[in-house]
Design a protein around this motif. Structure first.
Motif, short mmCIF file in Angstrom:
data_model
loop_
_atom_site.label_atom_id
_atom_site.label_comp_id
_atom_site.label_asym_id
_atom_site.label_seq_id
_atom_site.Cartn_x
_atom_site.Cartn_y
_atom_site.Cartn_z
N GLY A 289 0.75 -1.09 -0.30
CA GLY A 289 -0.45 0.06 0.04
C GLY A 289 0.53 0.95 0.01
O GLY A 289 2.16 1.11 0.42
N HIS A 290 0.42 2.78 0.06
CA HIS A 290 1.13 3.60 -0.45
C HIS A 290 1.61 4.14 1.18
O HIS A 290 2.95 4.91 0.94
CB HIS A 290 0.20 4.55 -0.79
N ASN A 291 0.62 3.67 1.81
CA ASN A 291 1.04 4.54 3.05
C ASN A 291 2.19 3.70 3.92
O ASN A 291 3.60 4.49 4.03
CB ASN A 291 -0.48 3.94 3.66
N GLU A 292 2.18 2.81 3.67
CA GLU A 292 4.11 1.45 3.37
C GLU A 292 4.55 2.32 2.78
O GLU A 292 6.21 2.17 3.24
CB GLU A 292 3.36 0.38 3.11
N GLY A 293 4.67 2.77 1.80
CA GLY A 293 5.40 3.04 0.45
C GLY A 293 6.09 4.54 0.70
O GLY A 293 7.00 4.80 0.96
N ASP A 294 4.86 5.28 1.63
CA ASP A 294 5.13 6.42 1.94
C ASP A 294 6.43 6.92 3.41
O ASP A 294 6.85 6.91 3.86
CB ASP A 294 3.99 7.64 2.37
N ALA A 295 5.97 5.62 4.46
CA ALA A 295 7.03 5.47 5.17
C ALA A 295 8.20 5.20 4.65
O ALA A 295 8.89 5.43 4.69
CB ALA A 295 6.59 4.12 6.76
N VAL A 296 8.47 4.20 3.99
CA VAL A 296 10.00 3.73 3.41
C VAL A 296 10.42 5.10 2.85
O VAL A 296 11.74 5.01 2.68
CB VAL A 296 9.65 2.44 2.38
N LEU A 297 9.78 5.76 2.60
CA LEU A 297 10.58 7.12 1.90
C LEU A 297 10.94 7.81 2.66
O LEU A 297 12.22 8.44 2.53
CB LEU A 297 9.67 7.92 0.71
N SER A 298 9.55 7.79 3.42
CA SER A 298 10.77 8.87 4.89
C SER A 298 11.36 8.43 5.56
O SER A 298 12.29 9.00 6.32
CB SER A 298 8.86 8.88 6.10
N GLY A 299 11.51 7.05 5.94
CA GLY A 299 12.69 6.78 6.70
C GLY A 299 14.10 6.54 5.86
O GLY A 299 15.30 6.59 6.28
N VAL A 300 13.99 6.15 4.26
CA VAL A 300 15.02 6.75 3.69
C VAL A 300 15.57 8.23 3.51
O VAL A 300 16.55 8.74 4.06
CB VAL A 300 14.48 6.10 2.01
N SER A 301 14.58 9.14 3.99
CA SER A 301 14.96 10.67 3.82
C SER A 301 15.57 10.56 5.13
O SER A 301 16.58 11.95 5.14
CB SER A 301 13.87 11.26 3.65
N VAL A 302 15.54 9.89 5.89
CA VAL A 302 16.51 9.96 7.40
C VAL A 302 17.60 9.69 7.45
O VAL A 302 18.23 10.02 7.79
CB VAL A 302 15.02 9.71 8.99
N LEU A 303 17.89 8.78 7.17
CA LEU A 303 18.75 8.33 6.66
C LEU A 303 19.98 8.79 5.82
O LEU A 303 20.93 8.89 6.37
CB LEU A 303 18.87 6.75 6.23
N VAL A 304 19.43 9.14 4.50
CA VAL A 304 19.90 10.43 3.27
C VAL A 304 20.65 11.89 5.29
O VAL A 304 21.65 12.02 4.67
CB VAL A 304 19.61 11.05 3.07
N GLY A 305 19.75 12.08 6.30
CA GLY A 305 19.68 13.72 5.76
C GLY A 305 21.26 12.41 6.90
O GLY A 305 22.33 13.54 7.41
N GLN A 306 21.24 11.76 7.99
CA GLN A 306 21.98 11.90 9.21
C GLN A 306 23.49 10.69 8.00
O GLN A 306 24.34 10.74 8.36
CB GLN A 306 21.48 9.99 9.27
N GLY A 307 23.23 10.15 7.39
CA GLY A 307 24.56 10.31 6.08
C GLY A 307 25.68 11.27 5.61
O GLY A 307 26.47 10.59 4.70
N ILE A 308 25.32 12.45 5.19
CA ILE A 308 25.70 13.59 4.46
C ILE A 308 26.27 14.19 5.94
O ILE A 308 25.33 14.13 6.78
CB ILE A 308 24.76 13.92 3.99
N ARG A 309 27.25 15.12 5.57
CA ARG A 309 27.68 16.13 5.93
C ARG A 309 26.64 17.77 6.08
O ARG A 309 25.80 17.44 5.29
CB ARG A 309 29.06 16.85 5.75
N GLU A 310 27.00 18.60 6.73
CA GLU A 310 26.04 20.15 7.15
C GLU A 310 25.50 20.53 5.97
O GLU A 310 25.13 21.35 5.27
CB GLU A 310 26.66 20.49 8.30
N SER A 311 27.28 20.83 4.71
CA SER A 311 27.75 21.52 4.17
C SER A 311 26.90 20.52 2.53
O SER A 311 27.06 21.79 1.58
CB SER A 311 28.61 21.64 3.33
#
Length: 699
Positions: free
Chosen positions: A591-613
């Motif tokens: 379902g799309h809700n779980e798909g959106d949850a995956v996208l949100s989870g990936v965005s969190v991991l991206v934010g944690q994996g890059i530098r501030e700049s």
């Protein structure tokens, strides 16, 4: 008959005839002589009587003249007019009545001659010098009566004004100069007092400085009380101090020493008079304990006595003191108190008028400040709001002459409060050096503190309530310090507190000042609310709503900036593009809700994996883009691989792993943003064709 006979006959005839004639006339002659003798005797007796009468008359006239001189001197002695008789040649005093000797400060006529009339130093400066007087004497000798006013300063006594005349009279069988003088000193003092009263009223009407008006009033009092030196001190209620404003007859160092005198018992005569709200008379400052701290200052100025009368306004407020100083021990009498009544009344009017004008100016300045600050705060951009609020705190500190101004904000989610903005005056440390520190608080409980009012005041003697425990820790009120706390609202809820701390012996928080602070608190609330709204709108404009990362439009803007920067400075950057493998199947199966949850989870991991700049954004659908400034292709590939690994190893809410395919490209001189993204996108497709869940770079 011959000739001899004839001659003899004739001779005999004449002899006979003569004898007969003499004998006939002699009785007649005798009678005539007797008559003449009788007449002479009668005339002699008459002349003798007349001579005796004249002698009696001359004696009587002499006695009358002597009696007249005596009566004249008696009349002069009993006269209230000063009278002197002077020798026209030597100017020595022939006579002076008691009034004249009192006027010139002597006891005898000899003293008057030696110590005044023949001593130039005893006379006042021109036009009242001895030379001026002698010129008047000369005019009198030449032209007769002279009328003039004369001013004299007897040694050790108050000056005297005389309405004078000088004329020539007969005195003791000779001539003398008669000087007469009517004492018009009181009239002159009244005229001088009226002159200074007029100048004071004119000064008020022309809106001259308060010091100008009070200078005239001090001079007015001095003209009514000869020998007095007057000053006017104005009460500064906020600081509980007295400022020397009016009166310039005393030495400037003494005025400076008395300036800023505290309102306290024992603070000389002036400070004590305001403290007790009553008259204070120091007959001798050398023995008056209230003058202990300023005794040396008074000694230096040659002052021995001080009378301080409080100046009270029409509403009963203390406005200042009217001070009368003397150079000898002295106590005011009823006449002195009456003489000071009028100057004090006008002084009260002048100070009240000045305060009213100052209050009006304060209102105008307050309105201008509020208008200016409201314009500034409500037109600031989101990135300027914090600095604008801090500047406003500084402006409030200057306006109120405060110790510090601070703004506290509440965080509803965590039920915490922190000092978000602060300004402190010189000598006052920061209220909260660690601005990130937060304290627990329940905003709803603060309603009990404010009791429905927009503001509350706490002084050093008052206990800060438990609801404001964090302020008790931050604020340490001592002595004469107080703080005004004002509620800050965003909409219909309380979102913070504006605090203004001041040092003052009396309550400085007049209703008008409190209202101005409340208005400023409303402006702060509006500015913060506006800033939050702008942040929200700006955030929404440049961020993806689902993931919270930058949207494609903003990423394109960043790409343009990086290409321009690298082209100008010859540097480089890299781009990472990735998308989720088989994301469509995740939507189809879970379902799309779980798909959106995956996208949100990936965005969190991206934010944690890059530098501030480094900049990350959602490029579209399940596709993401990351910009790595100052990063070469070789350095970017490991970053991409770490990100791929972290996503692969992460456990999402769906029961299967999530993987990504990644393409990496670097800036080449002459590239456009589109060309870089095309190369990265080609590498991404290469990764997908290579079985997904891998990183490919573009060469």
């Amino acid at each position: 008959m011959d000739g001899k006979d004839v001659g003899s006959a004739v001779s005999d005839y004449w002899t006979f005839s003569s004898d007969n004639l003499v004998s006939g006339i002699l009785p007649l002659i005798t009678a005539v002589l007797a008559a003449l003798l009788l007449v002479s005797l009668i005339r002699y007796r008459r002349l003798g009587g007349r001579g005796q009468g004249l002698s009696v008359e001359m004696g009587s006239a002499s006695r009358s003249l002597r009696n007249a001189d005596r009566d004249l001197r008696t009349l002069f002695d009993q006269s209230a007019i000063a009278v002197m008789l002077l020798d026209p040649t030597t100017k020595s005093v022939l006579y002076a009545n008691e009034t004249a000797m009192m006027a010139f400060g002597v006891r005898t006529e000899e003293q008057l001659t030696a110590e005044v009339m023949q001593k130039p130093d005893a006379w006042s400066p021109s036009p009242f010098s001895l030379l001026d007087f002698e010129e008047t004497v000369f005019k009198t000798s030449r032209s007769g009566l002279q009328k003039f006013e004369w001013y004299f300063e007897p040694t050790g006594r108050h000056p005297v004004w005389l309405d004078s005349s000088l004329s020539i009279i007969s005195y003791k069988s000779g001539q003398a100069l008669m000087f007469t003088g009517v004492n018009i000193t009181e009239r002159k003092h009244a005229e001088k007092a009226d002159h200074f009263r007029h100048k004071a009223m004119t000064s008020m009407a022309n809106d001259n400085g308060l010091h100008v008006t009070l200078d005239h009033l001090a001079a007015m009092a001095e003209s009514r009380m000869p020998g007095a030196y007057c000053g006017v001190m104005v009460h500064d209620g906020e600081r509980a101090r007295l400022r020397w404003v009016g009166g310039r007859s005393l030495p400037e160092p003494f005025r400076e020493a008395m300036d800023d005198l505290p309102v306290a018992f024992g603070a000389a005569s002036s400070g004590t008079a305001v403290f007790i709200r009553g008259r204070v008379v120091s007959r001798d400052v050398r023995t008056d304990d209230r003058w202990e701290r300023h005794r040396d200052d008074a000694e230096w100025a040659g002052l021995r006595a001080c009378w301080s009368e409080p100046v009270i306004g029409s509403s009963g407020e203390l406005l200042g003191t009217f001070d009368v100083y003397h150079k000898e021990p002295w106590t005011p009498g009823d006449d002195d108190i009456d003489a000071l009544t009028d100057p004090i009344a006008i002084t009260s009017l002048a100070i009240e008028r000045h305060l009213s004008k100052s209050q009006l100016e304060h209102m105008v300045l307050s309105e201008q400040m509020v208008r200016r600050i409201s314009t500034d705060l409500l037109t600031l951009g989101p990135e300027e709001t914090d600095q604008g609020i801090t500047s406003t705190c500084r402006a409030l500190g200057d306006f109120y002459r405060a110790d510090r101004v601070f703004l506290c904000q509440f965080e509803d989610a965590s039920q915490q409060v922190w000092v978000s903005h602060e300004w402190a005056g010189e000598g006052f440390g920061s209220l909260c050096p660690d601005i990130a520190r937060k304290y627990p608080v329940i905003p709803s409980s603060l309603n009990k503190v404010f009791e429905g009012k927009p503001s509350v005041i706490f002084s050093a003697e008052q206990e800060i309530p438990p609801q404001l425990e964090f302020l008790k820790e931050l604020l340490t009120l001592k002595g004469q310090q107080s703080v005004l706390l004002v509620r800050v609202h965003r909409g219909d809820r309380m979102s913070g507190i504006l605090g203004i701390q001041m040092t003052s012996a009396v309550n400085p928080w007049t209703p008008q000042r409190a209202q101005t602070a409340e208005l400023m608190a409303n402006l702060f609330g509006s500015a913060l609310n506006r800033n939050q709204l702008l942040h929200s709108l700006t955030y929404q404009a440049v961020h993806d709503q689902l993931t919270g990362l930058y949207n494609r439009h903003k990423i394109e803007s960043f790409m343009d900036q990086e290409v321009a920067r690298c082209t100008r400075y010859g540097s480089t950057f890299s781009v990472i593009i990735f998308d989720l493998d088989n994301f469509k199947s995740i939507n189809d199966r879970y379902g799309h809700n779980e798909g959106d949850a995956v996208l949100s989870g990936v965005s969190v991991l991206v934010g944690q994996g890059i530098r501030e700049s480094e900049i990350a954004g959602r490029w579209g659908g399940e596709e993401f883009l990351i910009i790595l400034p100052e990063t070469s292709l070789d350095s970017a590939v490991p970053v991409a691989d770490r990100l791929r690994g972290s996503i692969e190893s992460h456990r999402f809410s769906i029961p299967e792993p999530v993987t990504i395919s990644v393409g990496v490209a670097a800036f080449r001189p002459g590239d456009t943003p589109h060309e870089i993204i095309q190369r990265a996108d080609a590498a991404l497709y290469s990764a997908k064709e290579s079985g997904r869940n891998c990183v490919k770079q573009s060469f």
